[in-house]
Design a protein around this motif. Sequence first.
Motif, PDB file in Angstrom:
ATOM      1  N   VAL A 411     -19.538 -34.302  -9.928  1.00 19.48           N
ATOM      2  CA  VAL A 411     -18.540 -35.362  -9.279  1.00 19.48           C
ATOM      3  C   VAL A 411     -17.623 -36.168 -10.214  1.00 19.48           C
ATOM      4  CG1 VAL A 411     -18.629 -37.214  -7.460  1.00 19.48           C
ATOM      5  CG2 VAL A 411     -20.513 -35.596  -7.595  1.00 19.48           C
ATOM      6  N   LEU A 412     -18.184 -36.721 -11.237  1.00 18.61           N
ATOM      7  CA  LEU A 412     -17.497 -37.389 -12.108  1.00 18.61           C
ATOM      8  C   LEU A 412     -16.427 -36.375 -12.778  1.00 18.61           C
ATOM      9  CD1 LEU A 412     -17.270 -39.626 -14.245  1.00 18.61           C
ATOM     10  CD2 LEU A 412     -18.837 -38.468 -15.483  1.00 18.61           C
ATOM     11  N   LYS A 415     -13.665 -35.661 -10.559  1.00 21.73           N
ATOM     12  CA  LYS A 415     -12.898 -36.712 -10.010  1.00 21.73           C
ATOM     13  C   LYS A 415     -11.937 -37.438 -11.238  1.00 21.73           C
ATOM     14  CE  LYS A 415     -14.193 -38.428  -5.950  1.00 21.73           C
ATOM     15  NZ  LYS A 415     -13.339 -38.579  -4.661  1.00 21.73           N
ATOM     16  N   GLY A 425     -16.210 -42.957 -17.801  1.00 21.37           N
ATOM     17  CA  GLY A 425     -17.361 -42.584 -16.548  1.00 21.37           C
ATOM     18  C   GLY A 425     -18.777 -42.167 -17.097  1.00 21.37           C
ATOM     19  N   ARG A 430     -21.134 -44.512 -13.261  1.00 27.06           N
ATOM     20  CA  ARG A 430     -20.742 -45.102 -12.025  1.00 27.06           C
ATOM     21  C   ARG A 430     -20.907 -43.877 -10.988  1.00 27.06           C
ATOM     22  NH1 ARG A 430     -16.056 -46.035  -9.223  1.00 27.06           N
ATOM     23  NH2 ARG A 430     -14.773 -45.181 -11.035  1.00 27.06           N
ATOM     24  N   TRP A 431     -20.370 -42.901 -11.170  1.00 26.18           N
ATOM     25  CA  TRP A 431     -20.468 -41.999 -10.360  1.00 26.18           C
ATOM     26  C   TRP A 431     -21.722 -41.155 -10.094  1.00 26.18           C
ATOM     27  CZ3 TRP A 431     -16.820 -41.254  -7.056  1.00 26.18           C
ATOM     28  CH2 TRP A 431     -15.547 -41.756  -7.142  1.00 26.18           C
ATOM     29  N   SER A 434     -23.568 -43.545  -8.009  1.00 22.21           N
ATOM     30  CA  SER A 434     -23.248 -43.383  -6.546  1.00 22.21           C
ATOM     31  C   SER A 434     -23.554 -42.107  -5.864  1.00 22.21           C
ATOM     32  CB  SER A 434     -21.903 -43.477  -6.283  1.00 22.21           C
ATOM     33  OG  SER A 434     -20.911 -42.736  -6.956  1.00 22.21           O
ATOM     34  N   TYR A 435     -23.696 -41.212  -6.706  1.00 18.81           N
ATOM     35  CA  TYR A 435     -24.166 -39.716  -6.111  1.00 18.81           C
ATOM     36  C   TYR A 435     -25.522 -39.955  -5.775  1.00 18.81           C
ATOM     37  CZ  TYR A 435     -25.685 -34.910  -6.375  1.00 18.81           C
ATOM     38  OH  TYR A 435     -26.262 -33.662  -5.939  1.00 18.81           O
TER      39      TYR A 435
END
Length: 591
Positions: A411-412, A415, A425, A430-431, A434-435
């Motif tokens: 995801v990171l 993005k 990141g 952070r990602w 949240s994942y």
Amino acid sequence: MLITCDAGIQIRRNECSLRQSKRPRKMRNLKAELGPVPKSQQEVSARQMTQEISVSHEQQAFLKKIELVPTRREPVEPETLQTILLPDESDISGGRRAENPHKRSYDDSTEDDQNPKKAAKARSSEYIQFRGYLLRQLNNALPAQEARLPGFIGDASKEVERILKQSVIQKESHSAIIVGPRSHYKTAIIDHHLTLLCRDFEKQFVIVKLNGYIHSEQAAINSIAFQLEAQLQSLHGNAASNFEISSGSLTEVFEKILRLIDTTTVQNKTTASSRAEKVSVIFIFDEIDTFAGPVRQTLLYNLFDMVEHARVPVCIIGCTTKMNVVEHLEKRVKSRFSQRIVYVPTINTLETFKTAIYEQLYVPKVHYCAKKWNECIQKELRGDKSELNRIIKNNFETFRSTAHLMNSLRVLIQKENSIEGLLNGIQSCRWIHSYNENQLDSSLSAKVKSLSDLELALLIAAGRVSLKTEDNVNFNLAYAEYSNMVKDTNKRMPIIPQASGTSLMLESALRVWSKLDVKNVWENLIDLDFLTEKGSIGLRVSAQAAFQASNYHTTGTIIPFDLRIYQMQITLQELRRTVSRSSMYYSWTQL
Ligand SMILES: Nc1ncnc2c1ncn2[C@@H]1O[C@H](COP(=O)(O)OP(=O)(O)OP(=O)(O)O)[C@@H](O)[C@H]1O
Ligand SMILES: [Mg+2]
């Protein structure tokens, strides 16, 4: 210049005429025709002449008038990653701006100031290429030559490679079973080596792939016939009629398969170079334990028998997660199996786990982005207080799954649009956080909270049945439990007397829904994965268990909907912790 050109033509004529001087009479005629030929003072080569002719002088004069402005050349070629992630170490050692003065001496800060847009564009396209490569690496989508297997499975990988090479190159028959936990590169090892072999020995072997979760024994035999037919046809051109083996009854098909494999050998043996022309047949069985049930092991028996007796080299490689798979083989099958078991090691220490992660994330290219990325990952993995390190430790103590971590990193990587953003990141994670939170949302306990009252009631009823019957739940039992519980609750409810003089009835009691209405709810619970079918999956320790496993069909009859047996994916204890105390059904979560 024009004069020179003419002179050139003249000289050619001159050469021509000289060659002809051997014939004096003709020469004399020529002299009479052309007159005296002037001799050239300059030495002229043929190449120089053609060069001069090809130059358009008018165009050159025009071009000279145009003032040249120094510009920065795009460093990125769009076609392949190899051209971007420069292979030459010397170009890169100095970081993003290559040290090579001839290549990028013009690329200094003033240049960037002049063309900031272009520089930014070039940088972002460099990054996009790098990101594409990294994602392909994480998705196991790199070509076999570039793909790397993690170090901790090195021994298993070598063993499999040896078995495959012996079968394909030395034309020996082998059988082996690879045992290892889920997502531990069993299939990846086999695929990797087969692809490499395919490159060098393309037409020397055919591969038949089967998966116990997809194929029953009958479907497997049909699939073998179908795959062999297709591959042998493509090997031998389109002589379709010789290879029609997938028609007829199952026993016929299997007989045909065996005959076909044998006859191929006989034909080849008659030729002089028989060794080179033999075609090895490689069987890859995923989840081989499903074929080792207690009822019949016809398929395994026939295949292992083929390894011993067929005149063609046959190699059977099975994959399974069950350590004791050999114990479940029938005697006659076991005696034919080579007893060669390749264990894929598990990750036992945090250090090995970190190394495996680093190996997956390391980009083996000399390139600005790759260098920064590798350095950053190394630093974050080493730093005791880094967030990434904390997440990895957490993962190691719980799932111990690199696949889980890679999924969150995807995801990171997808993005972020710049290398700086990506590195930030990784540092802040952070990602990843949240994942992980998203993952919790789709967990079973989150699903329980989203259920309607009736669904929850039925689920708890199924949970109770599961405890009472050792995890053999069917719709009838769950419904009976549900209606009993509702009736019990209704008994304990205080009766509200009907208000005098009105026709208003207050419904205080819980309603027992009819079986037909609840059927729909039951299907919902199955769809939400709270209940899974007891299919013919996995080893069956007894004939009784195997009988139960055939959930739809017993001999000749089809089991009706409400008698099909399911397994609960959430226990009553877990439900007790998930259902809120204020819920009407909380008291039901205890037997
Ligand atoms: N298409 C894919 N995209 C991303 N990652 C993949 C893909 N296929 C496999 N992987 C990863 O590669 C690793 C090895 O997978 P592989 O399928 O070889 O495991 P396995 O041991 O065969 O598992 P199983 O027992 O489930 O068959 C895993 O970490 C998995 O997450
Ligand atoms: Mg697999």
